[in-house]
Design a protein around this motif. Structure first.
Motif, mmCIF file in Angstrom:
data_model
loop_
_atom_site.group_PDB
_atom_site.id
_atom_site.type_symbol
_atom_site.label_atom_id
_atom_site.label_comp_id
_atom_site.label_asym_id
_atom_site.label_seq_id
_atom_site.Cartn_x
_atom_site.Cartn_y
_atom_site.Cartn_z
ATOM 1 N N PRO A 235 0.808 -1.224 0.000
ATOM 2 C CA PRO A 235 0.000 0.000 0.000
ATOM 3 C C PRO A 235 0.838 1.270 0.000
ATOM 4 O O PRO A 235 0.395 2.305 -0.516
ATOM 5 N N ARG B 127 -2.465 5.552 4.889
ATOM 6 C CA ARG B 127 -2.956 5.173 6.218
ATOM 7 C C ARG B 127 -2.992 3.650 6.374
ATOM 8 O O ARG B 127 -2.695 3.117 7.451
ATOM 9 N N ARG B 128 -3.354 2.938 5.315
ATOM 10 C CA ARG B 128 -3.333 1.477 5.376
ATOM 11 C C ARG B 128 -1.904 0.971 5.602
ATOM 12 O O ARG B 128 -1.676 0.047 6.386
#
Length: 413
Positions: free
Chosen positions: A369, A390-391
């Motif tokens: 990610p 954020r992931r």
């Protein structure tokens, strides 16, 4: 204890262990005896001075400890006879210790510690203790665990070696290449753990990366014609050269494009490049030489803009065909994106996800990610990029990396 004395103990540890194992045939007890001899030296030498023959001193202390360990077992008659012989050697006139070994046992110990009966984590821990001379506490600290936990891991590794009938002899020729491959893999894993730590508050653990480099230098000296050993050392040196620029004054992560290349260690770069040039043969280049070649392209570029990303993309394609893995495929995505544009990188990432499941692979699950976020940010899709950052942060194992990823997400809103 001075750095010079500490280095001396690290160098002598495998030779002392080899002498004890050859004499007694018990790797498990000999390894414990060597650790106690090293601890005794760390206590006595700062006050008394380094002895004239440090190896003989360590062997003498190790022999005495071996006698105690063997006696306490109250073992079979053969072992009792060995104890008697050892006591005679220790107590006879002018016989304080057997002569120091003339042969270098380092490679035999490396091969023994990387026995196929052990998993990579146990191989790495046992290598650091038996060959590197690190104490259990030092290894535990480096890996962010307790001394008791690491002691249990090392103890179980030695028990597995005993059950597997491992002997202190070089493996048969047909087994040698496989065992050498395990040695290089263990040293590579130790270096990577040191370069980007999976525990603790710092990005790197220089004690581990430094020990990996030292042991790889040893392997290179023992196998001077091994191109992959040279490639592994070159890779480590060229990668370690960038370490001073990887973090800022607040221990924040600094990406490769943002690093001050004036902080890179030019001596390490020259040494690593020379090693790679001498070992390079496109007909025989293996995974470590190819990765070192990538690192050399970065080291030669005076700025991010002048990096030859097309060459890096070709090298990663070559590496993927030779030794396919999720990290290599993801690295090729980055190189292709830098060479040909973010849209092409995203298309390649989607294709590799479909065919190889990079997003689910445990080796790339966290970095995937982050790479996707960077490519999306480059194309201008800031909302999707922020969500991907954020992931990635939620999956990060290093707090320095986590802070960097969250900061990138916040900047995008």
């Amino acid at each position: 204890m001075s750095p010079e004395t500490e280095h001396l103990l690290r160098v002598e540890a495998p030779q002392v262990l080899g002498a004890l194992v050859r004499r007694f045939g018990r790797f498990d007890l000999a390894e414990d005896a060597v650790q106690e001899a090293l601890l005794a030296a760390s206590r006595d030498w700062p006050a008394d001075g380094v002895p004239r023959e440090p190896r003989a001193w360590l062997i003498r202390v190790g022999y005495r400890r071996m006698v105690d360990l063997l006696r306490s077992e109250q073992a079979r008659r053969l072992r009792e006879e060995r104890i008697g012989a050892a006591e005679a050697a220790l107590s006879g006139p002018g016989r304080l210790a057997p002569p120091a070994p003339e042969t270098d046992d380092s490679l035999t110990l490396l091969l023994l510690c990387c026995h196929p009966a052990l998993n990579p984590a146990s191989q790495a821990a046992l290598t650091l203790r038996a060959v590197g001379g690190l104490t259990t506490a030092e290894i535990a600290h480096a890996y962010g665990t307790t001394e008791a936990t690491m002691g249990t891991r090392i103890g179980r590794a030695k028990q597995r070696l005993a059950r597997a009938g491992a002997r202190f002899t070089p493996p048969a020729e047909e087994d040698l290449e496989q065992r050498l491959a395990a040695v290089t893999q263990v040293l590579y894993l130790v270096f990577n753990e040191g370069y980007t730590a999976t525990s603790g508050e710092s990005l790197a653990r220089t004690d581990l990366s430094g020990e990996a480099i030292r042991l790889t230098r040893m392997l290179r000296e023992l196998r001077p014609d091994d191109g992959e050993a040279a490639g592994l050392l070159a890779l480590m040196l060229l990668t370690e050269a960038r370490r001073p620029a990887r973090t800022g004054p607040g221990d924040e992560l600094v990406t490769l494009d943002e690093q001050d290349r004036g902080l890179w260690d030019r001596d390490l770069i020259r040494e690593g490049t020379a090693l790679l040039d001498a070992a390079w043969d496109p007909r025989e280049a293996g995974p470590y030489r190819l990765q070192a070649a990538v690192a050399a392209v970065h080291a030669a570029a005076p700025s991010p803009e002048l990096t030859d990303w097309t060459r890096i993309a070709v090298l990663y394609l070559w590496l993927e065909r030779l030794a396919p893995s999720a990290p290599v495929r993801l690295a090729r995505v980055v190189a292709v994106a830098r060479a040909y544009g973010a849209e092409r990188g995203l298309a390649l990432l989607a294709d590799l996800d479909r065919r190889h499941g990079l997003e689910r692979d445990p080796l790339t699950r966290q970095r995937h990610p982050a790479v996707r976020a960077h490519l999306l940010e480059t194309t201008g899709d800031t909302a999707a990029a922020a969500a991907a950052y954020r992931r990635a942060a939620a999956l990060a194992v290093n707090p320095v990396e986590e802070r960097y990823l969250l900061d990138r997400a916040r900047r995008l809103g």
